[in-house]
Write a protein that holds these residues in place. Structure first.
Motif, PDB file in Angstrom:
ATOM      1  N   VAL A 101      56.553   8.814  40.478  1.00 58.31           N
ATOM      2  CA  VAL A 101      56.287   8.776  39.037  1.00 58.31           C
ATOM      3  C   VAL A 101      55.191   7.760  38.768  1.00 58.31           C
ATOM      4  N   VAL A 102      54.155   8.165  38.045  1.00 61.93           N
ATOM      5  CA  VAL A 102      52.998   7.287  37.838  1.00 61.93           C
ATOM      6  C   VAL A 102      52.766   6.954  36.359  1.00 61.93           C
ATOM      7  N   TYR A 123      49.259  17.148  39.688  1.00 61.89           N
ATOM      8  CA  TYR A 123      49.465  15.983  40.540  1.00 61.89           C
ATOM      9  C   TYR A 123      48.172  15.185  40.625  1.00 61.89           C
ATOM     10  N   CYS A 124      48.284  13.965  41.068  1.00 61.27           N
ATOM     11  CA  CYS A 124      47.119  13.104  41.270  1.00 61.27           C
ATOM     12  C   CYS A 124      47.295  12.379  42.598  1.00 61.27           C
ATOM     13  N   ILE A 125      46.215  11.830  43.103  1.00 54.17           N
ATOM     14  CA  ILE A 125      46.293  10.998  44.301  1.00 54.17           C
ATOM     15  C   ILE A 125      46.585   9.579  43.859  1.00 54.17           C
ATOM     16  N   LYS A 126      47.727   9.070  44.231  1.00 57.45           N
ATOM     17  CA  LYS A 126      48.113   7.722  43.831  1.00 57.45           C
ATOM     18  C   LYS A 126      47.286   6.708  44.600  1.00 57.45           C
ATOM     19  N   GLU A 127      46.553   5.891  43.874  1.00 56.23           N
ATOM     20  CA  GLU A 127      45.668   4.926  44.517  1.00 56.23           C
ATOM     21  C   GLU A 127      46.462   3.741  45.068  1.00 56.23           C
ATOM     22  N   THR A 128      46.272   3.478  46.322  1.00 53.97           N
ATOM     23  CA  THR A 128      46.874   2.308  46.951  1.00 53.97           C
ATOM     24  C   THR A 128      45.809   1.641  47.815  1.00 53.97           C
ATOM     25  N   THR A 129      46.121   0.468  48.279  1.00 59.16           N
ATOM     26  CA  THR A 129      45.165  -0.260  49.116  1.00 59.16           C
ATOM     27  C   THR A 129      45.243   0.200  50.572  1.00 59.16           C
ATOM     28  N   SER A 130      46.185   1.089  50.866  1.00 57.57           N
ATOM     29  CA  SER A 130      46.396   1.472  52.267  1.00 57.57           C
ATOM     30  C   SER A 130      46.212   2.965  52.504  1.00 57.57           C
ATOM     31  N   ASN A 208      50.417  15.802  33.098  1.00 54.15           N
ATOM     32  CA  ASN A 208      51.611  14.984  33.339  1.00 54.15           C
ATOM     33  C   ASN A 208      51.874  14.925  34.842  1.00 54.15           C
ATOM     34  N   PRO A 209      50.928  14.335  35.587  1.00 54.84           N
ATOM     35  CA  PRO A 209      51.009  14.420  37.048  1.00 54.84           C
ATOM     36  C   PRO A 209      52.059  13.521  37.667  1.00 54.84           C
TER      37      PRO A 209
END
Length: 301
Positions: A101-102, A123-130, A208-209
């Motif tokens: 959930v974002v 959907y979306c690509i959840k941004e993370t540092t890894s 509503n990704p």
């Protein structure tokens, strides 16, 4: 604020995936909706990872939440149908267990669209540092992300639909269940979209990704790609017109040219696979691989 009582079953099909934190995120939002009666059902499709199954037992201690271990693996389509049958409420919200959930108003956005029979959030690509470098799944999903815009999805609403994140009326889902012949990976959602279109059921698209943040190894992604392509060809009659790749193969067959990508694949398939499972795979090679693999499957029938 809602003006009448709403009933919602949040359904999470899972396989070898710990989803306790996902359940907690959804439960937290559901608790904020004053006029909402809800349940969260996690349906385990015969997981082989005992550690994951044991970890998910914590879900049973959460209010309005239940972890159901079905025992035998029946596949993605049948598992979603089982959850619909087990649900108690008017609306069903399907959330894949590997998503996250974002947004803080994820559930509210769906409830605001409950006048529609079926709503898809994308959907979306959840941004993370890894985010993994050289990961083929990540590169592929990033290349498709523009297709997740409202404008792109709304142009072909039934074709741009995935079962990973949607709300549907329970009576609609029970009337038009997913095709349980789809035992293996891929395309059950594509045929479901086609079935809905033929039945005159609208697929309403909203922004509503859920977040996509888990990316399997290149080797595992290629195994799933192979399985999905086999599924695509096994059901090519039903899926005609709903896959661009399938359309290319069928046109080549019509022109008696399908032997070209098939022979090229037989000559280069091993080197393509080594490249795609290596540290620097390219999407162009992935496209060539998929075309050749599907052409190869088509020659076996």
């Amino acid at each position: 604020m809602q003006d009448r009582q709403i009933t919602l079953s949040i359904l999470i099909p899972t396989y070898n995936q710990v989803c306790v934190e996902l359940v907690k995120s959804l439960q937290s939002q559901a608790e904020q909706e004053a006029f909402l009666t809800y349940e969260i059902l996690v349906g385990d499709d015969g997981s082989t990872d005992a550690t994951a199954v044991e970890a998910n037992e914590a879900i049973n201690a959460l209010p309005h939440c239940r972890h159901i271990v079905f025992g035998n693996n029946v596949g993605r389509a049948a598992n979603r149908n089982r959850l619909a049958q087990a649900a108690n409420y008017e609306y069903l919200l399907y959330v894949d267990s590997h998503m996250s959930v974002v947004s803080n108003d994820y559930i509210k956005r769906y409830l605001n669209c409950r006048n529609h029979d079926l709503v898809y959030g994308g959907y979306c690509i959840k941004e993370t540092t890894s985010l993994p470098k050289g990961n083929l799944r990540l590169a592929y999903e990033m290349s498709c992300i523009n297709q997740q815009s409202i404008t792109a999805r709304s142009q072909s609403p039934h074709a741009h639909f995935h079962t990973s994140n949607f709300m549907v009326r329970r009576d609609v889902m029970l009337r038009y269940p997913l095709d349980e012949r789809f035992k293996h990976y891929g395309y059950e959602d594509v045929l479901f979209g086609k079935t809905l279109k033929e039945a005159g059921i609208e697929v309403f698209h909203i922004d509503n990704p859920l977040g996509f943040h888990q990316f399997e190894s290149n080797e595992r992604f290629l195994e799933k790609t192979d399985e999905g392509l086999q599924t695509l060809w096994n059901f090519h009659e039903e899926l005609r017109g709903y896959s661009r790749l399938l359309g290319i193969i069928e046109r080549l067959q019509h022109w008696h040219l399908a032997w070209i990508p098939r022979c090229l694949f037989q000559l280069t398939g091993k080197s393509l696979r080594n490249h795609l499972t290596g540290p620097r795979p390219t999407l162009f090679a992935f496209k060539i691989y998929r075309l050749g693999k599907l052409a190869n499957y088509s020659s076996q029938h």
